[in-house]
Scaffold this motif. Structure first.
Motif, PDB file in Angstrom:
ATOM      1  N   ARG A 713       0.852  -1.195   0.000  1.00  0.00           N
ATOM      2  CA  ARG A 713       0.000   0.000   0.000  1.00  0.00           C
ATOM      3  C   ARG A 713       0.883   1.239   0.000  1.00  0.00           C
ATOM      4  N   GLY A 714       0.569   2.175  -0.870  1.00  0.00           N
ATOM      5  CA  GLY A 714       1.329   3.423  -0.926  1.00  0.00           C
ATOM      6  C   GLY A 714       0.408   4.624  -0.999  1.00  0.00           C
ATOM      7  N   ASP A 715       0.723   5.657  -0.208  1.00  0.00           N
ATOM      8  CA  ASP A 715      -0.015   6.913  -0.233  1.00  0.00           C
ATOM      9  C   ASP A 715       0.985   8.046  -0.412  1.00  0.00           C
ATOM     10  N   THR A 728      -2.584  10.488  -3.541  1.00  0.00           N
ATOM     11  CA  THR A 728      -2.523   9.434  -4.549  1.00  0.00           C
ATOM     12  C   THR A 728      -2.302   8.105  -3.844  1.00  0.00           C
ATOM     13  N   ASN A 729      -3.123   7.117  -4.186  1.00  0.00           N
ATOM     14  CA  ASN A 729      -3.077   5.832  -3.489  1.00  0.00           C
ATOM     15  C   ASN A 729      -2.981   4.681  -4.472  1.00  0.00           C
ATOM     16  N   PHE A 801      -6.527   1.684  -7.170  1.00  0.00           N
ATOM     17  CA  PHE A 801      -5.883   2.985  -7.332  1.00  0.00           C
ATOM     18  C   PHE A 801      -6.902   4.063  -6.996  1.00  0.00           C
ATOM     19  N   SER A 802      -6.431   5.167  -6.430  1.00  0.00           N
ATOM     20  CA  SER A 802      -7.354   6.267  -6.135  1.00  0.00           C
ATOM     21  C   SER A 802      -6.625   7.595  -6.155  1.00  0.00           C
ATOM     22  N   PHE A 822     -13.091  12.385  -4.948  1.00  0.00           N
ATOM     23  CA  PHE A 822     -12.239  11.233  -5.235  1.00  0.00           C
ATOM     24  C   PHE A 822     -12.582  10.581  -6.571  1.00  0.00           C
ATOM     25  N   LEU A 823     -11.583   9.919  -7.126  1.00  0.00           N
ATOM     26  CA  LEU A 823     -11.706   8.985  -8.242  1.00  0.00           C
ATOM     27  C   LEU A 823     -11.055   7.688  -7.795  1.00  0.00           C
ATOM     28  N   GLU A 824     -11.740   6.571  -7.968  1.00  0.00           N
ATOM     29  CA  GLU A 824     -11.192   5.284  -7.526  1.00  0.00           C
ATOM     30  C   GLU A 824     -11.445   4.222  -8.588  1.00  0.00           C
TER      31      GLU A 824
END
Length: 890
Positions: A713-715, A728-729, A801-802, A822-824
């Protein structure tokens, strides 16, 4: 001209009025003297025989006499400094609109005086028209129009000017404020005030016209005006209203736009605005561009700590480049970023607090400018005293162990910035108010002190919820103390309400309904041993799920004699490491779960009796540099990679799992052939026997769970403008098996979709948020051979992804509130062969988050799913979904 003359006359009256108050009594004094045919000489000495105060309405006469300092029997010169001083003293109180001194009689060498006073009226009430009711209190507080305030002309004038300027700054250039006072008969010498505000409409910019620009286009110049924009029907984020302060700031940005392109002599010759009508203006800006310049030789003077080559690498400007004054300034000292890569920080991060760096043009031949970067390095600076104030609950050692600034160390701006972040990440203090104060700088001794001013924030949370779900009432009680003190647990005096101050975490949680119960206890010590940042975690949990069915009347019937339980314990250590940098943490944990079935089969698993055992080791690497606040990070990133393993039992045992798998497959195939409605009694008996056999085989297959599980997991947080932040995720998870004959375990799977909150998890699952879809609706389904129902299996692989835009409405300690959009996109799959990273379910929406220290994070999201979910009956888009967020991690 007539208006100007009137204003001038009022101003003269305003300024000379106090002096007239001194002059008139003396003139009257003289007139009375001649009228009484009494010989009176300037500066004659008398004995004060009496003092009378007249005109008082609300003040005590004796109080005023005492304040004057005059006493009966004292020598006094009339006229003289004593009387002048008394009148000035009374005027300075601003309590009176007139102060006059008379003498009433003279008997021999005694003089009797009268002090005539006219009190200013007292403010009793303020009524404001023309603004919203909720704004009235702010106006009264900002203008200090409190009850009991003395009404003066300056008070009225200042209030009027303040309000008019306030609304003009907001774009209401036509704002007008009228103030009137009327007598209030309910009190003595009192008046009420009425403020009538007429803001009018906001004045907007119709056109922005440039003159004299040839090198830069109108479009480029308009773009450089960050806050001054002309009207466009599609412009929503940046408004087109005219605000003088923003406009003046943007004119400087316009000059900087030329400086970035090499035109260092560019200047604004004239700027005007033309009133089109009451609501619109046109702006005209005339510029002189000048010639384009280039960088010539850049030499460094005065440097001994760093070589010319090292300084040139940081400066990053080469001979022949187009002159860029903004870039040069930023490379010398970038005030917009505390951790910028510039020459000033290069020195200050290495102990040279008192260094100064100045670029000087030494020649400008033709179109080339030569520079000298003149450096005064100063003395190397060390920290003398480091103090902390404001920590009423948190013990000093919890704070000091996080600081990167210690007495005796070299001063480092980078360490100062990092210390602010570390304190903010604790969550015990308001990150917005962590203020390091540089004190007692001594360039000669090379020392400096630092004082950190902190404001405690709530670090304990209570979770108390009630609601209906799963066929009955669900109650939740949770207590979380993130600044706990275990060593004081037996100290009765430390309970306020629990022992606090050592930075430990202690949490208890109980959730129950008719159908399930969940108990959990967690404890964490972030500095095990107190010397190094080694985090120790211990967790105990117990989950019970009871069998349910519906009776003939449709009511839910709970059978507590049948059920499924998970008992778990885990312990872990996490250590902050220094390589690749000290944002990295390496973690290890060991956990054990016992899955116990007692005549329970609800489709999650293919066996209803027996048990499974899971002994696993988890290794993790994480890097967390987000900050400065953990509630609303403005910059940095946070990523985590974990790998969870169980022992490969099948490699060491003698059990033939290949044959076991063949038996399971053949039994399952025969069950499907018979179906849930056997044609005769023989098939019914066979179906029941096969069902029992399949449960026995499945229990044997999963008696000792073996699997491996990889998660990432990356933010990333990017500060776009002001406090507008882009998050950004990216996420990925994979569950695999060592032995293909055993296959993937029915536990530890991924359930994607919905709010991402797992109220209770029966099987170690990961619940993945993907808004715009119902909870877990993007998880693969399959047909259960025993129940013949389509059941959720859970995915063995997923990706997500988001993009999320966040903007804070308030970041106060009592409540932090921010809005988001948001966009996911994401999905879950049955196995690696089915995995397609581009086959994603998409959604978009908006939301709101509220963080209150006592209750944690609360929020609501409205998401629209553009695709169908994984349920067999789903055909069209998921559509609008509402998600309530309670206690979700940041």
């Amino acid at each position: 001209m007539e208006k100007l003359a009137n204003n001038l006359t009022k101003g003269i009256k305003y300024f000379i009025r106090p002096y007239l108050a001194l002059l008139i009594p003396l003139l009257l004094f003289t007139v009375q003297t001649f009228a009484q045919d009494t010989s009176f000489e300037d500066g004659k000495r008398y004995i004060l025989g009496g003092l009378e105060v007249t005109g008082l309405q609300s003040y005590n006469e004796q109080t005023v006499k005492t304040y004057t300092g005059l006493r009966v029997g004292q020598p006094i010169t009339v006229p003289g400094d004593e009387i002048s001083a008394v009148i000035k003293k009374l005027w300075s109180l601003e309590l009176f609109s007139n102060v006059e001194m008379y003498y009433t009689k003279i008997e021999g060498d005694e003089i009797f005086l009268e002090l005539s006073i006219l009190e200013r009226p007292t403010l009793t009430n303020v009524t404001v028209y023309g603004v919203k009711k909720r704004k009235v209190e702010d106006i009264i507080n900002d203008t200090d129009l409190k009850k009991g305030k003395k009404i003066t002309e300056s008070l009225i004038t200042n209030t009027k000017n303040y309000l008019q300027n306030k609304y003009k700054k907001q774009g209401f250039l036509n704002a007008r404020v009228n103030i009137a006072t009327t007598a209030d008969t309910s009190a003595t010498n009192a008046q009420s005030m009425v403020i009538n505000v007429k803001k009018g409409d906001k004045v907007k910019i119709r056109k922005i016209v440039f003159e004299g620009n040839e090198k830069l286009s109108d479009k480029r110049l308009r773009k450089s005006l960050k806050k001054t924009k002309k009207k466009k029907f599609y412009r929503f984020w940046k408004k087109s209203k005219y605000i003088e302060e923003d406009y003046r700031e943007d004119l400087n940005s316009l000059v900087d736009a030329y400086a970035e392109k090499g035109y260092r002599d560019a200047r604004i010759l004239m700027d005007t605005f033309t009133k089109v009508d009451e609501n619109n203006i046109d702006l005209k800006i005339k510029v002189e561009e000048g010639n384009k310049y280039y960088f010539g030789e850049i030499n460094f003077v005065g440097n001994s700590v760093y070589t010319d080559r090292q300084l040139s690498q940081v400066l990053g400007i080469r001979k022949g480049q187009t002159y860029n004054g903004v870039l040069l300034k930023e490379r010398i000292a970038d005030d917009s970023k505390p951790d910028a890569q510039d020459l000033t920080n290069l020195y200050q991060n290495n102990g040279y607090l008192f260094s100064s760096i100045n670029p000087v043009e030494i020649s400008a031949a033709n179109d080339t400018i030569d520079f000298e970067i003149r450096i005064i390095e100063g003395k190397e600076t060390f920290l003398d005293h480091v103090t902390v104030v404001g920590n009423d609950k948190t013990n000093d050692h919890v704070i000091f162990r996080e600081l990167r600034t210690r007495p005796g160390q070299k001063y480092s701006k980078d360490n100062l910035v990092r210390s602010i972040r570390e304190l903010g990440q604790l969550g015990f203090f308001d990150a917005e108010q962590i203020v390091p104060d540089i004190q007692n700088p001594d360039p000669n001794a090379g020392t400096v002190d630092i004082k950190y001013s902190l404001v405690e924030a709530g670090s304990s949370q209570i979770e108390l919820q009630g609601g209906f779900g799963g066929g009955g009432f669900i109650g939740t009680l949770g207590l979380s103390f993130s600044n706990f003190s275990l060593k004081n647990i037996f100290n009765g005096e430390a309970y306020k309400p629990v022992p606090m101050g050592d930075g430990q975490t202690f949490a208890l949680r109980l959730q129950a309904s008719r159908t399930f119960r969940v108990y959990s206890l967690n404890f964490a010590e972030p500095w095990l041993g107190g010397k190094k940042p080694v985090r120790f975690n211990l967790s105990l949990s117990r989950t019970q799920q009871f069998a349910t069915n519906f009776d003939n009347s449709g009511r839910l019937d709970v059978d507590r004699s049948r059920g499924f339980a998970i008992t778990g314990v885990s312990a872990g250590l996490a250590k902050r490491v220094q390589w690749p940098d000290d944002f990295f943490t390496v973690s290890h944990s060991l956990s054990y779960q016992l899955y116990d079935f007692d005549n329970f089969n609800n489709g999650l698993f293919n066996f209803g009796n027996g048990s499974s055992n899971s002994l696993s080791y988890t290794f993790g690497i994480s890097r967390n540099s987000q900050g400065p606040s953990r509630i609303f990070p403005l910059s940095g990133s946070n990523f985590e990679l974990t790998a969870k393993f169980t022992p490969p039992y099948s490699l060491f045992g003698s059990k033939d799992f290949k044959q076991l798998r063949e038996d399971i497959d053949s039994t399952t195939e025969r069950l499907f052939e018979i179906g849930p409605n056997p044609a005769n009694i023989e098939e019914q008996l066979e179906f029941e026997q096969l069902s029992d056999d399949l449960e026995r085989l499945e229990e044997e297959r999963f008696k000792l769970l073996e699997f491996y599980k990889i998660k990432f997991r990356g933010d990333w947080y990017t500060n776009l403008v002001d406090k507008l932040v882009l998050r950004t995720n990216a996420e990925f998870g994979f569950l695999g098996s060592y032995n293909q004959d055993i296959g993937n375990v029915p536990f530890e799977r991924f359930f994607v979709g919905g709010d991402g909150l797992g109220n209770f998890t029966l099987d170690g699952r990961d619940v993945i948020q993907l808004r715009g879809y119902e909870n877990s609706s993007l998880t693969p389904f399959s047909l259960n051979p025993i129940t013949n129902r389509v059941e959720q299996d859970g995915g063995t692989i997923y990706n997500k992804f988001s993009l999320e835009l966040r903007y804070p409405l308030t970041l106060k300690p009592s409540a932090s509130i921010y809005a988001l959009s948001f966009l996911e996109a994401g999905n879950a799959f049955n196995n690696f062969n089915d995995f397609n990273p581009f086959e994603l379910k998409r959604s978009a929406g908006v939301g709101l988050r509220i963080f209150m220290p006592a209750f944690g994070l609360l929020g609501i999201d409205f998401g629209y799913g553009f695709d169908s979910d994984a349920r067999p009956q789903s055909t069209g888009p998921s559509g609008w979904q509402t998600h309530f967020i309670i206690g979700q991690q940041f």
